[in-house]
Write an enzyme that holds these catalytic residues in place. Sequence first.
Site, PDB file in Angstrom:
ATOM      1  N   GLY A  32      56.254   3.104  60.840  1.00 31.23           N
ATOM      2  CA  GLY A  32      55.158   2.185  61.113  1.00 31.23           C
ATOM      3  C   GLY A  32      54.765   2.156  62.580  1.00 31.23           C
ATOM      4  O   GLY A  32      55.141   3.021  63.359  1.00 31.23           O
ATOM      5  N   TYR A  33      53.988   1.125  62.944  1.00 32.18           N
ATOM      6  CA  TYR A  33      53.338   1.017  64.252  1.00 32.18           C
ATOM      7  C   TYR A  33      52.575   2.325  64.496  1.00 32.18           C
ATOM      8  O   TYR A  33      52.774   3.039  65.469  1.00 32.18           O
ATOM      9  CB  TYR A  33      54.342   0.713  65.378  1.00 32.18           C
ATOM     10  CG  TYR A  33      53.688  -0.082  66.486  1.00 32.18           C
ATOM     11  CD1 TYR A  33      53.376  -1.426  66.295  1.00 32.18           C
ATOM     12  CD2 TYR A  33      53.345   0.514  67.689  1.00 32.18           C
ATOM     13  CE1 TYR A  33      52.738  -2.158  67.289  1.00 32.18           C
ATOM     14  CE2 TYR A  33      52.708  -0.207  68.688  1.00 32.18           C
ATOM     15  CZ  TYR A  33      52.410  -1.539  68.482  1.00 32.18           C
ATOM     16  OH  TYR A  33      51.779  -2.263  69.461  1.00 32.18           O
ATOM     17  N   HIS A  35      50.058   5.466  64.953  1.00 30.13           N
ATOM     18  CA  HIS A  35      49.112   5.917  65.974  1.00 30.13           C
ATOM     19  C   HIS A  35      48.474   7.220  65.494  1.00 30.13           C
ATOM     20  O   HIS A  35      48.736   7.661  64.362  1.00 30.13           O
ATOM     21  CB  HIS A  35      49.822   6.088  67.323  1.00 30.13           C
ATOM     22  CG  HIS A  35      51.092   6.892  67.241  1.00 30.13           C
ATOM     23  ND1 HIS A  35      51.099   8.234  66.930  1.00 30.13           N
ATOM     24  CD2 HIS A  35      52.395   6.530  67.385  1.00 30.13           C
ATOM     25  CE1 HIS A  35      52.337   8.675  66.920  1.00 30.13           C
ATOM     26  NE2 HIS A  35      53.152   7.668  67.185  1.00 30.13           N
ATOM     27  N   HIS A  38      50.657   9.873  63.775  1.00 30.54           N
ATOM     28  CA  HIS A  38      50.896   9.631  62.351  1.00 30.54           C
ATOM     29  C   HIS A  38      49.637   9.970  61.541  1.00 30.54           C
ATOM     30  O   HIS A  38      49.710  10.563  60.467  1.00 30.54           O
ATOM     31  CB  HIS A  38      51.243   8.161  62.104  1.00 30.54           C
ATOM     32  CG  HIS A  38      52.498   7.679  62.774  1.00 30.54           C
ATOM     33  ND1 HIS A  38      52.477   6.812  63.837  1.00 30.54           N
ATOM     34  CD2 HIS A  38      53.802   7.944  62.531  1.00 30.54           C
ATOM     35  CE1 HIS A  38      53.723   6.538  64.213  1.00 30.54           C
ATOM     36  NE2 HIS A  38      54.559   7.227  63.446  1.00 30.54           N
ATOM     37  N   GLY A 148      56.254  15.500  61.954  1.00 25.94           N
ATOM     38  CA  GLY A 148      55.709  15.908  63.243  1.00 25.94           C
ATOM     39  C   GLY A 148      56.720  16.679  64.075  1.00 25.94           C
ATOM     40  O   GLY A 148      57.907  16.331  64.107  1.00 25.94           O
TER      41      GLY A 148
END
Length: 289
Positions: A32-33, A35, A38, A148
């Site tokens: 989460g959080y 950016h 993602h 990633g």
Amino acid sequence: MEVVHTITELRTRIREYRRINDQSVGFVPTMGYLHEGHASLLRKAREQSGLVVLSIFVNPLQFGPGEDFERYPRNTERDLELAEASGVDLVFMPDVKEMYPSANRTIVSVEGVTARLCGASRPGHFDGVATVVSKLFHIVQPDQAFFGLKDAQQIAVIEQMVFDLNLDVEIVPCPILREADGLAMSSRNVYLSKEEREQALVLSQSLMQAKAFVESNRLFTSEQLISKVSRHIETAPLAVIDYVEVLSYPSLEPLEAVSSSDDDTIIIALAVKFGKTRLIDNLILQVRK
Ligand code: AMP
């Protein structure tokens, strides 16, 4: 886009999808959080998969004592907006009790590729990662999973786990997304003070210098490359180096004279602390023989 919180609901939705669609299920696991980094994974999944599943779960198992589990940044509302805009179909947001109803007595531990880099400086971290990713793979049963290269060692660990355990999922590595000035995007960048944020530029700069060095020298040692990168990072007064290493990729083994090695893909990987914030970055390069 639908948001579910339980394993049962998620399995039901995916089963329903598979019953009426002959398309693949793509999966992007995150903490989460979200950016743009993602989002790039989600867009890739959107291109390649019929159903795009995103998980948001801050996994306590991969944080060591004294690390930032409690204060890890969270913003569900913004995450869901970014997910929707990136073409996600299904979001899985379990709480800790849903994923770990009782203490896990089964741990997935990948050897070899975890011996160095973050595996060495964060003991137990990759056991936590491999265990949760393995649980998530069993829950979602994706055809493809997108990761990633920002976390290049994590990809090496997951690929090894998938190979060793015969998991039926294709791992799709995706490039690192950077801010306009070069800093690799990370949820942890919000921790940085203004001064730290400015000085953190030395990370990507040092990797760019290393790239230029590799391109203009046919034979060099890991030590030369490591000291070049370290020296540049040390120009930032607030930077404290955790590690700078040059290894083969994805086997993550040490190299001596780089261009005479058998393995021609190398990784220059670094972890650097600014105050309490630990940042990682890396560059994977093809070395000409
Ligand atoms: P995290 O939420 O930090 O666990 O990351 C979830 C996934 O997003 C992992 O596969 C990361 O490697 C990937 N990711 C994080 N930052 C970036 C970035 N800057 N560029 C590309 N992928 C990223």
